[in-house]
Design a protein around this motif. Structure first.
Motif, PDB file in Angstrom:
ATOM      1  N   TYR A   1       5.217   6.376  29.353  1.00  0.00           N
ATOM      2  CA  TYR A   1       6.375   6.284  28.468  1.00  0.00           C
ATOM      3  C   TYR A   1       7.670   6.503  29.239  1.00  0.00           C
ATOM      4  O   TYR A   1       8.639   5.767  29.082  1.00  0.00           O
ATOM      5  CB  TYR A   1       6.252   7.292  27.320  1.00  0.00           C
ATOM      6  CG  TYR A   1       7.438   7.283  26.397  1.00  0.00           C
ATOM      7  CD1 TYR A   1       7.570   6.285  25.431  1.00  0.00           C
ATOM      8  CD2 TYR A   1       8.434   8.250  26.491  1.00  0.00           C
ATOM      9  CE1 TYR A   1       8.665   6.261  24.578  1.00  0.00           C
ATOM     10  CE2 TYR A   1       9.530   8.230  25.645  1.00  0.00           C
ATOM     11  CZ  TYR A   1       9.643   7.232  24.697  1.00  0.00           C
ATOM     12  OH  TYR A   1      10.733   7.206  23.861  1.00  0.00           O
ATOM     13  N   LYS A   2       7.690   7.506  30.094  1.00  0.00           N
ATOM     14  CA  LYS A   2       8.891   7.813  30.871  1.00  0.00           C
ATOM     15  C   LYS A   2       9.234   6.692  31.847  1.00  0.00           C
ATOM     16  O   LYS A   2      10.404   6.461  32.143  1.00  0.00           O
ATOM     17  CB  LYS A   2       8.708   9.125  31.641  1.00  0.00           C
ATOM     18  CG  LYS A   2       8.742  10.351  30.763  1.00  0.00           C
ATOM     19  CD  LYS A   2       8.540  11.596  31.595  1.00  0.00           C
ATOM     20  CE  LYS A   2       8.477  12.827  30.730  1.00  0.00           C
ATOM     21  NZ  LYS A   2       8.234  14.044  31.516  1.00  0.00           N
ATOM     22  N   ASN A   3       8.222   5.999  32.347  1.00  0.00           N
ATOM     23  CA  ASN A   3       8.438   4.960  33.353  1.00  0.00           C
ATOM     24  C   ASN A   3       8.560   3.551  32.765  1.00  0.00           C
ATOM     25  O   ASN A   3       8.645   2.584  33.510  1.00  0.00           O
ATOM     26  CB  ASN A   3       7.309   4.988  34.382  1.00  0.00           C
ATOM     27  CG  ASN A   3       7.344   6.247  35.222  1.00  0.00           C
ATOM     28  OD1 ASN A   3       8.397   6.810  35.478  1.00  0.00           O
ATOM     29  ND2 ASN A   3       6.181   6.702  35.624  1.00  0.00           N
ATOM     30  N   ARG A   4       8.577   3.433  31.450  1.00  0.00           N
ATOM     31  CA  ARG A   4       8.672   2.113  30.826  1.00  0.00           C
ATOM     32  C   ARG A   4      10.042   1.494  31.109  1.00  0.00           C
ATOM     33  O   ARG A   4      11.008   2.198  31.393  1.00  0.00           O
ATOM     34  CB  ARG A   4       8.432   2.203  29.324  1.00  0.00           C
ATOM     35  CG  ARG A   4       9.616   2.730  28.538  1.00  0.00           C
ATOM     36  CD  ARG A   4       9.249   3.092  27.122  1.00  0.00           C
ATOM     37  NE  ARG A   4      10.400   3.398  26.299  1.00  0.00           N
ATOM     38  CZ  ARG A   4      11.175   4.460  26.412  1.00  0.00           C
ATOM     39  NH1 ARG A   4      10.947   5.355  27.362  1.00  0.00           N
ATOM     40  NH2 ARG A   4      12.194   4.646  25.590  1.00  0.00           N
ATOM     41  N   THR A   5      10.116   0.193  31.020  1.00  0.00           N
ATOM     42  CA  THR A   5      11.376  -0.505  31.168  1.00  0.00           C
ATOM     43  C   THR A   5      12.081  -0.502  29.812  1.00  0.00           C
ATOM     44  O   THR A   5      11.532  -0.961  28.819  1.00  0.00           O
ATOM     45  CB  THR A   5      11.140  -1.954  31.626  1.00  0.00           C
ATOM     46  OG1 THR A   5      10.437  -1.936  32.870  1.00  0.00           O
ATOM     47  CG2 THR A   5      12.436  -2.695  31.789  1.00  0.00           C
ATOM     48  N   VAL A   6      13.282   0.039  29.797  1.00  0.00           N
ATOM     49  CA  VAL A   6      14.057   0.112  28.564  1.00  0.00           C
ATOM     50  C   VAL A   6      15.024  -1.065  28.542  1.00  0.00           C
ATOM     51  O   VAL A   6      15.806  -1.252  29.474  1.00  0.00           O
ATOM     52  CB  VAL A   6      14.822   1.447  28.458  1.00  0.00           C
ATOM     53  CG1 VAL A   6      15.677   1.491  27.208  1.00  0.00           C
ATOM     54  CG2 VAL A   6      13.853   2.620  28.485  1.00  0.00           C
TER      55      VAL A   6
ATOM     56  N   SER B   1      13.209  -4.057  21.349  1.00  0.00           N
ATOM     57  CA  SER B   1      11.869  -4.249  20.776  1.00  0.00           C
ATOM     58  C   SER B   1      11.676  -3.395  19.525  1.00  0.00           C
ATOM     59  O   SER B   1      11.049  -3.830  18.554  1.00  0.00           O
ATOM     60  CB  SER B   1      10.776  -3.956  21.804  1.00  0.00           C
ATOM     61  OG  SER B   1      10.831  -2.610  22.223  1.00  0.00           O
ATOM     62  N   GLY B   2      12.210  -2.190  19.515  1.00  0.00           N
ATOM     63  CA  GLY B   2      12.107  -1.324  18.344  1.00  0.00           C
ATOM     64  C   GLY B   2      12.844  -1.894  17.145  1.00  0.00           C
ATOM     65  O   GLY B   2      12.360  -1.834  16.015  1.00  0.00           O
TER      66      GLY B   2
ATOM     67  N   ASN C   1      10.851  -4.812  15.766  1.00  0.00           N
ATOM     68  CA  ASN C   1       9.723  -4.294  14.975  1.00  0.00           C
ATOM     69  C   ASN C   1      10.194  -3.793  13.612  1.00  0.00           C
ATOM     70  O   ASN C   1       9.550  -4.042  12.590  1.00  0.00           O
ATOM     71  CB  ASN C   1       9.004  -3.178  15.720  1.00  0.00           C
ATOM     72  CG  ASN C   1       8.223  -3.683  16.905  1.00  0.00           C
ATOM     73  OD1 ASN C   1       7.910  -4.858  17.013  1.00  0.00           O
ATOM     74  ND2 ASN C   1       7.921  -2.783  17.820  1.00  0.00           N
ATOM     75  N   LYS C   2      11.314  -3.083  13.594  1.00  0.00           N
ATOM     76  CA  LYS C   2      11.878  -2.586  12.332  1.00  0.00           C
ATOM     77  C   LYS C   2      12.221  -3.756  11.409  1.00  0.00           C
ATOM     78  O   LYS C   2      11.918  -3.724  10.217  1.00  0.00           O
ATOM     79  CB  LYS C   2      13.137  -1.755  12.622  1.00  0.00           C
ATOM     80  CG  LYS C   2      13.859  -1.269  11.396  1.00  0.00           C
ATOM     81  CD  LYS C   2      15.137  -0.533  11.797  1.00  0.00           C
ATOM     82  CE  LYS C   2      16.006  -0.281  10.583  1.00  0.00           C
ATOM     83  NZ  LYS C   2      17.304   0.292  10.946  1.00  0.00           N
ATOM     84  N   PHE C   3      12.833  -4.803  11.975  1.00  0.00           N
ATOM     85  CA  PHE C   3      13.182  -5.974  11.177  1.00  0.00           C
ATOM     86  C   PHE C   3      11.931  -6.647  10.616  1.00  0.00           C
ATOM     87  O   PHE C   3      11.867  -6.972   9.435  1.00  0.00           O
ATOM     88  CB  PHE C   3      13.987  -6.967  12.015  1.00  0.00           C
ATOM     89  CG  PHE C   3      14.229  -8.268  11.313  1.00  0.00           C
ATOM     90  CD1 PHE C   3      15.217  -8.373  10.350  1.00  0.00           C
ATOM     91  CD2 PHE C   3      13.460  -9.380  11.591  1.00  0.00           C
ATOM     92  CE1 PHE C   3      15.435  -9.569   9.684  1.00  0.00           C
ATOM     93  CE2 PHE C   3      13.664 -10.582  10.932  1.00  0.00           C
ATOM     94  CZ  PHE C   3      14.655 -10.675   9.972  1.00  0.00           C
ATOM     95  N   ASN C   4      10.920  -6.859  11.471  1.00  0.00           N
ATOM     96  CA  ASN C   4       9.688  -7.504  11.020  1.00  0.00           C
ATOM     97  C   ASN C   4       9.001  -6.694   9.917  1.00  0.00           C
ATOM     98  O   ASN C   4       8.470  -7.260   8.964  1.00  0.00           O
ATOM     99  CB  ASN C   4       8.732  -7.735  12.189  1.00  0.00           C
ATOM    100  CG  ASN C   4       9.228  -8.816  13.117  1.00  0.00           C
ATOM    101  OD1 ASN C   4       9.990  -9.698  12.729  1.00  0.00           O
ATOM    102  ND2 ASN C   4       8.808  -8.758  14.362  1.00  0.00           N
ATOM    103  N   PHE C   5       9.019  -5.380  10.045  1.00  0.00           N
ATOM    104  CA  PHE C   5       8.456  -4.517   9.008  1.00  0.00           C
ATOM    105  C   PHE C   5       9.245  -4.668   7.710  1.00  0.00           C
ATOM    106  O   PHE C   5       8.653  -4.757   6.618  1.00  0.00           O
ATOM    107  CB  PHE C   5       8.441  -3.058   9.463  1.00  0.00           C
ATOM    108  CG  PHE C   5       7.876  -2.120   8.443  1.00  0.00           C
ATOM    109  CD1 PHE C   5       6.510  -2.029   8.250  1.00  0.00           C
ATOM    110  CD2 PHE C   5       8.718  -1.340   7.657  1.00  0.00           C
ATOM    111  CE1 PHE C   5       5.971  -1.169   7.288  1.00  0.00           C
ATOM    112  CE2 PHE C   5       8.193  -0.481   6.705  1.00  0.00           C
ATOM    113  CZ  PHE C   5       6.822  -0.389   6.518  1.00  0.00           C
TER     114      PHE C   5
END
Length: 108
Positions: free
Chosen positions: A13-18, A42-43, A46-50
């Motif tokens: 999680y810490k090393n993910r590409t933001v 991406s978040g 996802n919120k929009f699709n939900f």
């Protein structure tokens, strides 16, 4: 969950590409757009699709159009992405995303 797995997941999680940036939500029936910025594209997608799948409006300012046309008449469009630098703090990244939003709003 064992400690080793938890530690590994935290490290990933810490090393993910933001990737943040500017996006718009467009009502395809009336052509109205809402331009927004986020530190996590991406978040937001996802919120929009939900929101579309549950027919719950993601933004209060678009509620009237959402109620009139329904969630399926809206689309999520990424206008520009911005990758967080490896040495960049969250505050610096947020400032860069905000500056990018200002550029897009001025161009509108």
């Amino acid at each position: 969950m064992d400690k080793l797995l938890k530690k590994k997941l935290m490290e990933q999680y810490k090393n993910r590409t933001v990737i943040g940036g500017v996006y718009c939500i467009k009502c395809n029936d009336n052509g109205h757009t809402w331009i927004k910025a986020t530190k996590e594209i991406s978040g937001e997608k996802n919120k929009f699709n939900f929101s579309v799948s549950t027919n719950s409006c993601p933004e209060p300012s678009m509620r009237t159009a959402w109620n009139q046309y329904g969630g399926n008449s809206f689309s999520f469009i990424v206008l520009e992405e911005l990758k967080k630098g490896e040495t960049q703090t969250d505050e610096e990244f947020a400032a860069d995303v905000a500056a990018l939003l200002e550029i897009w709003l001025e161009a509108e």
